[in-house]
Design a protein around this motif. Structure first.
Motif, PDB file in Angstrom:
ATOM      1  N   LEU A   1       0.830  -1.214   0.000  1.00  0.00           N
ATOM      2  CA  LEU A   1       0.000   0.000   0.000  1.00  0.00           C
ATOM      3  C   LEU A   1       0.864   1.263   0.000  1.00  0.00           C
ATOM      4  N   LYS A   2       1.968   1.207   0.710  1.00  0.00           N
ATOM      5  CA  LYS A   2       2.888   2.353   0.721  1.00  0.00           C
ATOM      6  C   LYS A   2       3.502   2.544  -0.663  1.00  0.00           C
ATOM      7  N   GLN A   3       3.853   1.449  -1.325  1.00  0.00           N
ATOM      8  CA  GLN A   3       4.416   1.535  -2.680  1.00  0.00           C
ATOM      9  C   GLN A   3       3.395   2.149  -3.645  1.00  0.00           C
ATOM     10  N   ILE A   4       2.139   1.779  -3.487  1.00  0.00           N
ATOM     11  CA  ILE A   4       1.086   2.334  -4.358  1.00  0.00           C
ATOM     12  C   ILE A   4       0.936   3.835  -4.091  1.00  0.00           C
ATOM     13  N   ASP A   5       0.939   4.213  -2.816  1.00  0.00           N
ATOM     14  CA  ASP A   5       0.859   5.643  -2.472  1.00  0.00           C
ATOM     15  C   ASP A   5       2.033   6.408  -3.087  1.00  0.00           C
ATOM     16  N   GLN A   6       3.230   5.861  -2.959  1.00  0.00           N
ATOM     17  CA  GLN A   6       4.412   6.535  -3.503  1.00  0.00           C
ATOM     18  C   GLN A   6       4.345   6.630  -5.025  1.00  0.00           C
TER      19      GLN A   6
END
Length: 197
Positions: free
Chosen positions: A12-17
């Motif tokens: 999810l953090k990778q998608i946000d970034q």
């Protein structure tokens, strides 16, 4: 409820970034799910496991960003008087809010620049306004002056933060705190006159 599975959190953090990275290069309308997947190093099925569309991602991302901001905004100053506004308690509260905003400066300045139906900056002003009204005793009917001054204080605070980010390097967090405290203690006009003369 947020997942505690570290793999999910990381994804999810990778998608946000990836979303932020894409927004820095192109308007949201031109961003594709394929670009988001490439940026996040995931496949489409992984993306669709968490989001129904890029619009769903954007809406939920903005909600998380604004919720994080709301949790950090401390408007305890509304309980101060001109004589106590310089209290270390109020200074520390405002300093903590500034620290949080500075930590997320890149994210917020990017979000402020995106043309959306309702600007993120305006929504942050609204969040400060609402937090101020929540600190005041409830009145029925609501006091229109409380609404006005909550709006003025919220606009002052957020405009000050945006100005600080614009002139970072020349303006420090200490400068911002000093301006806010002087505005609160002696009024904006007097602070303005002292600064330009």
């Amino acid at each position: 409820m947020p997942s505690t599975d570290l793999r999910v959190v990381k994804t999810l953090k990778q998608i946000d970034q990836a979303l932020l990275s894409c927004l820095a290069k192109a308007p949201f309308e031109k961003i594709t799910v394929e670009q988001l997947c490439r940026g996040a190093l995931i496949n489409r099925s992984t993306f669709y496991k968490y989001y129904t569309s890029k619009y769903d991602l954007m809406e939920r991302y903005l909600q998380r960003a604004l919720d994080g901001f709301r949790r950090q905004v401390d408007v305890a100053f509304v309980n101060a008087s001109p004589d106590t506004i310089q209290s270390l308690l109020y200074q520390k509260n405002f300093e903590n809010t500034l620290h949080f905003l500075y930590k997320h400066k890149a994210e917020y300045t990017l979000l402020w620049s995106i043309p959306l139906e309702e600007s993120v900056f305006s929504r942050m002003v609204d969040a400060v306004h609402d937090a101020i009204l929540e600190k005041l005793p409830a009145q029925d009917p609501p006091d229109p002056y409380a609404d006005l001054y909550a709006r003025l204080f919220a606009s002052d605070m957020m405009t000050l933060v945006r100005w600080w980010f614009q002139y970072e390097g020349r303006i420090t967090a200490t400068d911002v705190q000093d301006i806010m405290h002087k505005n609160m203690k002696q009024g904006m006009f007097r602070t303005f006159r002292e600064r330009i003369h």
